[in-house]
Scaffold this motif. Structure first.
Motif, PDB file in Angstrom:
ATOM      1  N   ASN A 392       0.857  -1.184   0.000  1.00 50.92           N
ATOM      2  CA  ASN A 392       0.000   0.000   0.000  1.00 50.92           C
ATOM      3  C   ASN A 392       0.892   1.233   0.000  1.00 50.92           C
ATOM      4  O   ASN A 392       1.520   1.562   0.999  1.00 50.92           O
ATOM      5  CB  ASN A 392      -0.904  -0.017   1.234  1.00 50.92           C
ATOM      6  CG  ASN A 392      -1.957   1.068   1.195  1.00 50.92           C
ATOM      7  OD1 ASN A 392      -1.755   2.142   0.639  1.00 50.92           O
ATOM      8  ND2 ASN A 392      -3.096   0.788   1.800  1.00 50.92           N
ATOM      9  N   THR A 547      -9.864  -5.993  -0.544  1.00 50.40           N
ATOM     10  CA  THR A 547      -8.739  -5.529   0.268  1.00 50.40           C
ATOM     11  C   THR A 547      -7.647  -6.585   0.429  1.00 50.40           C
ATOM     12  O   THR A 547      -6.849  -6.517   1.373  1.00 50.40           O
ATOM     13  CB  THR A 547      -9.236  -5.113   1.662  1.00 50.40           C
ATOM     14  OG1 THR A 547      -9.916  -6.229   2.256  1.00 50.40           O
ATOM     15  CG2 THR A 547     -10.163  -3.915   1.598  1.00 50.40           C
ATOM     16  N   TYR A 552      -9.513  -3.362   7.411  1.00 50.60           N
ATOM     17  CA  TYR A 552      -9.098  -2.028   7.832  1.00 50.60           C
ATOM     18  C   TYR A 552     -10.166  -1.470   8.774  1.00 50.60           C
ATOM     19  O   TYR A 552     -11.354  -1.474   8.453  1.00 50.60           O
ATOM     20  CB  TYR A 552      -8.949  -1.100   6.630  1.00 50.60           C
ATOM     21  CG  TYR A 552      -7.839  -1.496   5.687  1.00 50.60           C
ATOM     22  CD1 TYR A 552      -6.521  -1.132   5.947  1.00 50.60           C
ATOM     23  CD2 TYR A 552      -8.098  -2.229   4.532  1.00 50.60           C
ATOM     24  CE1 TYR A 552      -5.499  -1.489   5.077  1.00 50.60           C
ATOM     25  CE2 TYR A 552      -7.079  -2.589   3.661  1.00 50.60           C
ATOM     26  CZ  TYR A 552      -5.786  -2.215   3.943  1.00 50.60           C
ATOM     27  OH  TYR A 552      -4.771  -2.575   3.090  1.00 50.60           O
ATOM     28  N   LYS A 625      -5.063  -2.454  11.109  1.00 48.84           N
ATOM     29  CA  LYS A 625      -5.291  -3.350   9.979  1.00 48.84           C
ATOM     30  C   LYS A 625      -4.695  -4.702  10.316  1.00 48.84           C
ATOM     31  O   LYS A 625      -3.641  -4.801  10.963  1.00 48.84           O
ATOM     32  CB  LYS A 625      -4.683  -2.781   8.690  1.00 48.84           C
ATOM     33  CG  LYS A 625      -3.217  -2.380   8.783  1.00 48.84           C
ATOM     34  CD  LYS A 625      -2.786  -1.641   7.522  1.00 48.84           C
ATOM     35  CE  LYS A 625      -1.350  -1.118   7.641  1.00 48.84           C
ATOM     36  NZ  LYS A 625      -0.941  -0.334   6.456  1.00 48.84           N
ATOM     37  N   THR A 740     -13.465  -3.678   4.058  1.00 41.46           N
ATOM     38  CA  THR A 740     -12.997  -5.009   3.706  1.00 41.46           C
ATOM     39  C   THR A 740     -14.020  -5.637   2.765  1.00 41.46           C
ATOM     40  O   THR A 740     -15.062  -5.043   2.484  1.00 41.46           O
ATOM     41  CB  THR A 740     -12.790  -5.877   4.962  1.00 41.46           C
ATOM     42  OG1 THR A 740     -12.045  -7.043   4.629  1.00 41.46           O
ATOM     43  CG2 THR A 740     -14.114  -6.292   5.588  1.00 41.46           C
ATOM     44  N   ASP A 893      -8.378   1.248   1.491  1.00 44.94           N
ATOM     45  CA  ASP A 893      -8.474   1.802   2.849  1.00 44.94           C
ATOM     46  C   ASP A 893      -8.728   3.301   2.804  1.00 44.94           C
ATOM     47  O   ASP A 893      -9.506   3.837   3.600  1.00 44.94           O
ATOM     48  CB  ASP A 893      -7.211   1.478   3.648  1.00 44.94           C
ATOM     49  CG  ASP A 893      -5.953   2.058   3.024  1.00 44.94           C
ATOM     50  OD1 ASP A 893      -5.819   2.007   1.785  1.00 44.94           O
ATOM     51  OD2 ASP A 893      -5.089   2.557   3.772  1.00 44.94           O
TER      52      ASP A 893
END
Length: 969
Positions: A392, A547, A552, A625, A740, A893
Motif C-alpha cells: 500500500n 482488500t 481495515y 489493519k 474489507t 483503505d
C-alpha cells in the motif's frame, strides 16, 4: 506478442510477488534499456531515468532537471510542465534529482492522458530548448534593476537550496553523506550548494545535457494495464533519432577508510547559554553494496530492528539516555551504490556528543553480544512481510515504487528484476533470523567497519549574518569589477529576462500541448459503497471493497466531549496510548505484540469545518489493519490501548514530549508554508484555531511549557491525560469504520460488535468551544535565508458565497499568474493559493521565497489577473486539472476512510455531484466573481510570514506596523 523489431527482448519473466509480467528490453540502435511491467494496475506509470553523477556542488543536475521542463522542440512553450499540471488527469507529475541519477516519472489512470504525459516528457528530456534565459531563471543570474541598486543573485534552484540549507537536519544529512564519500560523486551536494551554484556556466550546463541525456544512458520504465507493444512504439520514435554513444556515467567506488574520522560543523541557529540543546550528532558508516535481494531485505529489516519504532533497542537507548531530544538517522539507506547507514541524536548539549557516540557504539556491541529477543524478531518480520504483501503506497503510484526498487541495482549494471522478488529472499531471511544472522550483521556492518564518520553540528548565532555578509561582499566585488558597459549590460539582461517571463506564449504553440477534452471526463462522481447503521451502540460505516484479505478498521471518538483547555494535549495523548505500555506489559512488549499480530495500529485526529455550519468536525481516531485470523487479537490490543495505557509513565511521556518538540522545530523550515497556512487560518474559523492549537506555532509554545511542567507538576499533567481517556473513550459518541470485502466482513462483524460493547457507555455533554483566534498580521522569526509568506481571509465572512467553479479559477491562477510572479520572476521555489469551499478559508502562500513585500504585492494584484478573464483553451485545461484533483487514485483503505469523513462533515454525494457539475460548467463569469472576492482579501486579509529577522525587520521599516514580530527559534 511482446516482440518489437527495434528492441531485443533480454528477459521475459513472471514475477508473482508484484503480480506482473516483466519484460526487459534493449534498444538495438542505441542500447537504451527498458523495463516493461504488464499488470492490471489502472494507475499507469512511466519513468525515464539517466545516470547523472555530478563532479562538483554547483547543482548542475538539479538545475537541468528544472530546465528541461521549460520548453522543448515539439512543445516550444515556456512551461509545458505547468500546462500539464493545469490540464491533466495525472496522478503523479514531477521530476527528481538524486546524488547519482535524475528521474522523470508520470502516472495517470486515463490512457489518453497517460500517453500525452509520456510524449511531453520524452520530448522534454531528449529535445529541450535549454536557452540561456532558462538557465538564468531556473539556476542563477545576477539581477540589477538600475545603476544605483545593489547586485543580487536570483534563481529558482539557488533560492530552493538556500531554503534547504536553512534546515539543520538538511545540513546534517548533507555533511554526513559528504563525509563518507570524499573521493567520489556522493561527496558533492547534488542539489547544489548556494555558495557554489554561481560558479556554474551555461556552457557547462549544456555539455552536461549533451553527455548524459542520451538513450544510451537511459533506463526507461513502464507499469500498468496499457498496451505493452504501444509502449515500445512510443520509445522507439524517440530513441531511433539518436546513434549509439559511449556515455561514461559510472559512479566510482569510494576507497575504504583505514580508521574512523571525526568532523565538526555549524548551522545558522540560536543558542541558549543556560541550557544548551542546539547540538546534533550523527554516526555514519559506508556499507558494501548488497549482493542480492536477501541481503537488501536484511539491511532494511536490521534497520527496523535497531531503530524502526520507539521500542527498538538502539532508539530506546538513545531516547532514554536523557542526552538529547530525538533520534536522527534511521539505519541503512538504499539509494546509493555503496549504501550509507546513520544513527544519531538532535537536541543535545554539544559537549555531550562523545557520550552519544559511545552510547551508540556500546549499544550496538551489546545487541550483537546478547542478540535480539525472539518476540522482537517475530514482530519485525511480520511487520515487514505485511508491508511487502499489502504494498500500500498511499497516494504514491505503486508502479513508481517498482521503478525505484529496480533502479537500485539496474542503475549500476545489476539485474533490475531481482529486487522485485521478495518471497524466496524473505523465506531465507526468516530461516536465518533465529540463528544469529542479525547479530553477525551488526558486527560486520558497524562494529568491525572502519569506514565510519562521526559528524557533530552546533548552532552558530552569527553564521546567518556572516553568510549574508559574505554573499554581499562577493557581489560587491563582482559589481566593483564592472565598468559602465558591463553594468548597462547586466541591467539590460535583467530587463530582457523579465520581459521574456512576462511575455505570453504564442497561442499556436500552446495548442501543441496535448490535452483531453471535456468529453473525455466522467460527468458522475465516483461513489464508494457504504452501509450505515449501528454496531454495539456505536455508529457504523462499512465499505465493501476488495482488500486482499485485510480488514481495515477506524475507531473514531468525538472530541466535542472534551473541554477546550484539554485539546492541546491530544497529539501527545494519542502517542502515549501506543508508546507507554499497559498495566500488563511495558511499551516494548506492547509494540512487539502489535508488530506480531497486525499490519500496524496508529492514531491521528481529524479536523474540518462542517458543511453548511459554523461548527467543527473534530475526531480522534485509532486505526488498525490485520488479516482475517488476527482480527480478534487486533481488537484485544486496541481495547488495552484505549482503556489500560500507562498514562502514569512520566519518563516515557517526557521523552515523547521532547521528541515532539524537536520534531516540530525540525519541520519549521522544510514545512514553513504549511505552518504559515495553519497560523493564518487560526484567525478565520474555529477549525483553523483548533488546528493551530494542536499542530501550529501555538502547539510548539505549548510543548515548550509542557516539558517543564512534566517535571514541576507531573501529577497535574497525569490527571489531564486520565481525564481525557475517561471522557473521550465512550461508545455514545463513537463511530466504527470498516473497509474489507463481504466475506471478511461477515467473519469479523460479530467480533467488532462484541469489542464495541465492552467500551464504556456514558452520556457526555458536548462542549462549546471558542471560535477563531484574533486575526493579526505576524512576522515569525526563524534563522533562515528564505521566507514563507502568507495572506488570507475567510470569503464567507467577507460576504462572498462562491461555487466549486472557483477551484477552476484558482487552478488557472496558480499555474499562470502566481507561478510567473512568485516563482519565475520572484525566484521563490513555489507560490500558490488555496480555497476550502466548506469553510470559506482562502489563503495565498509562498515557499522558500527570497522576497517578502514583493510577494504580498503579487497577492494583492491577483484580483486584477483574474478579472482579465481566461481564454477557452485555458478554461478547458483548468477544468480538466481540477477534475483530475477530484479523481485522484486511492487504495481501498483510503476510499473507505474518505467516505466516512465525508459523512462526518456533512458532505453528501449530492453535494459532491453538485460541485462536480459546477466545475464542469465553469465559465469566465466564475473568474470575475472570484476576482471580486480576492480583491476583498487584498483589502481585508491578514499577513503571516515565517522567515529571517532581517527580512521581517526590513518589511516593517518600509511599511511600519505591518507585522507583529515574535521569535519562534
Amino acid at each position: 506478442m511482446f516482440s518489437h523489431p527495434a528492441f531485443e527482448l533480454v528477459r521475459d519473466e513472471r514475477i508473482a510477488d508484484v503480480d506482473s509480467q516483466a519484460l526487459l528490453y534493449r534498444h538495438k540502435k542505441t542500447g537504451a534499456e527498458v523495463l516493461s511491467l504488464v499488470n492490471s494496475d489502472e494507475n499507469k506509470v512511466f519513468g525515464v531515468t539517466f545516470k547523472t553523477p555530478p563532479t562538483d556542488s554547483t547543482g548542475i543536475a538539479h538545475i537541468l532537471e528544472h530546465s528541461v521542463l521549460c520548453g522543448s522542440r515539439k512543445y516550444p512553450v515556456k512551461k509545458p510542465f505547468v500546462e500539464l499540471i493545469k490540464g491533466s488527469l495525472n496522478t503523479f507529475l514531477n521530476a527528481m534529482t538524486f546524488p547519482d541519477k535524475t528521474a522523470y516519472p508520470v502516472a495517470s489512470q486515463n490512457l489518453k492522458d497517460f500517453y500525452n504525459l509520456v510524449d511531453v516528457y520524452l520530448d522534454a528530456v531528449f529535445f529541450p530548448l535549454l536557452t540561456e534565459d532558462t538557465f538564468h531563471q531556473e539556476g542563477w543570474h545576477y539581477e540589477l534593476e538600475d545603476a544605483k541598486a545593489p547586485l543580487v543573485y536570483k534563481g529558482v534552484v539557488f533560492n530552493e537550496m538556500k531554503g534547504v540549507f536553512s534546515s539543520p537536519d538538511a545540513v546534517m544529512r548533507d555533511l554526513s553523506q559528504r563525509s563518507l564519500y570524499p573521493d567520489v560523486t556522493y561527496g558533492k551536494s547534488s542539489g547544489g550548494d548556494p555558495k557554489a551554484i554561481p560558479d556554474l556556466t551555461f556552457e557547462q550546463f549544456k555539455r552536461f545535457h549533451e553527455k548524459f541525456y542520451h538513450p544510451s544512458n537511459t533506463r526507461a520504465f513502464f507499469s500498468g494495464d496499457d498496451d505493452p507493444a504501444q509502449r515500445l512504439d512510443i520509445l522507439d520514435a524517440y530513441f531511433s533519432q539518436f546513434e549509439r554513444a559511449e556515455v561514461d556515467a559510472e559512479v566510482g567506488l569510494q576507497p575504504r577508510f583505514n580508521a574512523p574520522r571525526q568532523l565538526h560543523g555549524t548551522y545558522a541557529g540560536t543558542k541558549d547559554a543556560d541550557k544548551p540543546r542546539d547540538g546534533m550528532i550523527s554516526v555514519n558508516w559506508m556499507i558494501d553494496p548488497p549482493a542480492d535481494r536477501e541481503e537488501a531485505l536484511s539491511h532494511g529489516l536490521l534497520s527496523y530492528l535497531l531503530a524502526g519504532n520507539p521500542a527498538a533497542p538502539l532508539r530506546k537507548a538513545l531516547t532514554e539516555s536523557g542526552l538529547g531530544e530525538g533520534m536522527t538517522g534511521g539505519g541503512i539507506g538504499s539509494g546509493l551504490r555503496q549504501p550509507m547507514a546513520s544513527f544519531g541524536m538532535k537536541g543535545i548539549d554539544p559537549t555531550n556528543a562523545p557520550k552519544v557516540e559511545t552510547l551508540i557504539l556500546d549499544t550496538l556491541a551489546e545487541i550483537a553480544e546478547r542478540g535480539f529477543p525472539s518476540e522482537q524478531l517475530e514482530a519485525a518480520i511480520n511487520t515487514f512481510e505485511f508491508s511487502l504483501r499489502e504494498n500500500n503506497t498511499g497516494s504514491y503510484p505503486r508502479g513508481m515504487t517498482y521503478m525505484f526498487t529496480a533502479l537500485a541495482t539496474w542503475l549500476h549494471g545489476g539485474d533490475p528484476l531481482a529486487p522485485l522478488h521478495f518471497e524466496t529472499a524473505l523465506a531465507a531471511l526468516k530461516d536465518k533470523a533465529q540463528g544469529g544472522h542479525f547479530e553477525g550483521e551488526i558486527r560486520r556492518l558497524f562494529l568491525d567497519n572502519t569506514h565510519r564518520t562521526t559528524v557533530t553540528l552546533e548552532a552558530d548565532p552569527e553564521q546567518g549574518a556572516r553568510e549574508a555578509a559574505a554573499e554581499a561582499d562577493k557581489l560587491a566585488q563582482v559589481r566593483a569589477g564592472m565598468d559602465e558597459a558591463a553594468i548597462a549590460a547586466t541591467i539590460s539582461e535583467t530587463e530582457k529576462l523579465k520581459r521574456l517571463q512576462e511575455t505570453a506564449d504564442d497561442p499556436a504553440d500552446l495548442a501543441k500541448i496535448p490535452t483531453l477534452t471535456l468529453g473525455d471526463l466522467d460527468r458522475e462522481i465516483r461513489k464508494v459503497p457504504v452501509e450505515t447503521g449501528e454496531i454495539g451502540g456505536a455508529r457504523l460505516f462499512y465499505h465493501d471493497l476488495p482488500t486482499l484479505g485485510i480488514v481495515y478498521l477506524d475507531l473514531g471518538f468525538d472530541l466535542h466531549v472534551l473541554p477546550d483547555e484539554l485539546l492541546p494535549y491530544l497529539p501527545l495523548f494519542g502517542r502515549a496510548l501506543l508508546q507507554t505500555g499497559t498495566s500488563k506489559e511495558d511499551f516494548v512488549a506492547l509494540t512487539q505484540r502489535i508488530g506480531r499480530s497486525t499490519g500496524g495500529i496508529n492514531q491521528h485526529r481529524g479536523l474540518s469545518a462542517m458543511q453548511g455550519s459554523a461548527e467543527t468536525a473534530a475526531w480522534f481516531f485509532l486505526s488498525g489493519k490485520a488479516v482475517a485470523d488476527k482480527v480478534e487479537e487486533m481488537f484485544a490490543i486496541m481495547g488495552d490501548v484505549l482503556l489500560d495505557a500507562r498514562l502514569d509513565n512520566r519518563e516515557r511521556f517526557r521523552q515523547m514530549a521532547l521528541e515532539e518538540k524537536a520534531g516540530f522545530e525540525a519541520r519549521l523550515v522544510p514545512s514553513g508554508n504549511a505552518i504559515v497556512d495553519t497560523r493564518l487560518k487560526a484567525g478565520l474559523t474555529q477549525a483553523g484555531a483548533l488546528s493551530e492549537r494542536m499542530g501550529g506555532i501555538s502547539y510548539l509554545q505549548f510543548l515548550r511549557q509542557l516539558v517543564g511542567r512534566i517535571d514541576s507538576d507531573w501529577a497535574g499533567v497525569q490527571q489531564v491525560l486520565e481525564t481525557i481517556r475517561d471522557t473521550l473513550f465512550n461508545r455514545q459518541h463513537m463511530v466504527v469504520n470498516v473497509t474489507t470485502d463481504g466475506a471478511l466482513w461477515n467473519q469479523a462483524r460479530g467480533e467488532i460488535g462484541a469489542f464495541t460493547e465492552r467500551l464504556p457507555a456514558v452520556e457526555q455533554p458536548l462542549q462549546q468551544w471558542p471560535g477563531p483566534l484574533a486575526a493579526r498580521s505576524e512576522g515569525l522569526v526563524i534563522p533562515a535565508q528564505v521566507n514563507y509568506v502568507g495572506k488570507g481571509a475567510n470569503l464567507k465572512a467577507l460576504g462572498f458565497e462562491v461555487s466549486a467553479a472557483a477551484s477552476v479559477a484558482l487552478k488557472y491562477l496558480n499555474t499562470t499568474y502566481l507561478w510567473d510572479k512568485v516563482r519565475v520572476q520572484g525566484g521563490a521555489y513555489g507560490g500558490s493559493s488555496r480555497f476550502d469551499l466548506t469553510s470559506g478559508n482562502f489563503s495565498f502562500l509562498s515557499y522558500r521565497d527570497p522576497n517578502l513585500l514583493k510577494t504580498v504585492d503579487v497577492y494583492d494584484g491577483a484580483a486584477k489577473a483574474l478579472a482579465a478573464g481566461v481564454g477557452e483553451n485555458d478554461l478547458t485545461r483548468s477544468i480538466i486539472g481540477v477534475i483530475g484533483d477530484m479523481d485522484g487514485y486511492q487504495f481501498p483503505d483510503a476510499k473507505g476512510y474518505g467516505s466516512m469523513w465525508r459523512q462526518l462533515t456533512g458532505t453528501t454525494d449530492a453535494i459532491r455531484q453538485q460541485r462536480r457539475d459546477e466545475v464542469l460548467n465553469a465559465s469566465s463569469k466564475d473568474f470575475a466573481e472570484l476576482a471580486e472576492a480576492v480583491a476583498a482579501v487584498a483589502s481585508h486579509g491578514h499577513v503571516v510570514v515565517l522567515g529571517g529577522e532581517a527580512a521581517i525587520t526590513a518589511a516593517n521599516a518600509q511599511r511600519p506596523g505591518l507585522l507583529d514580530v515574535s521569535k519562534v527559534l
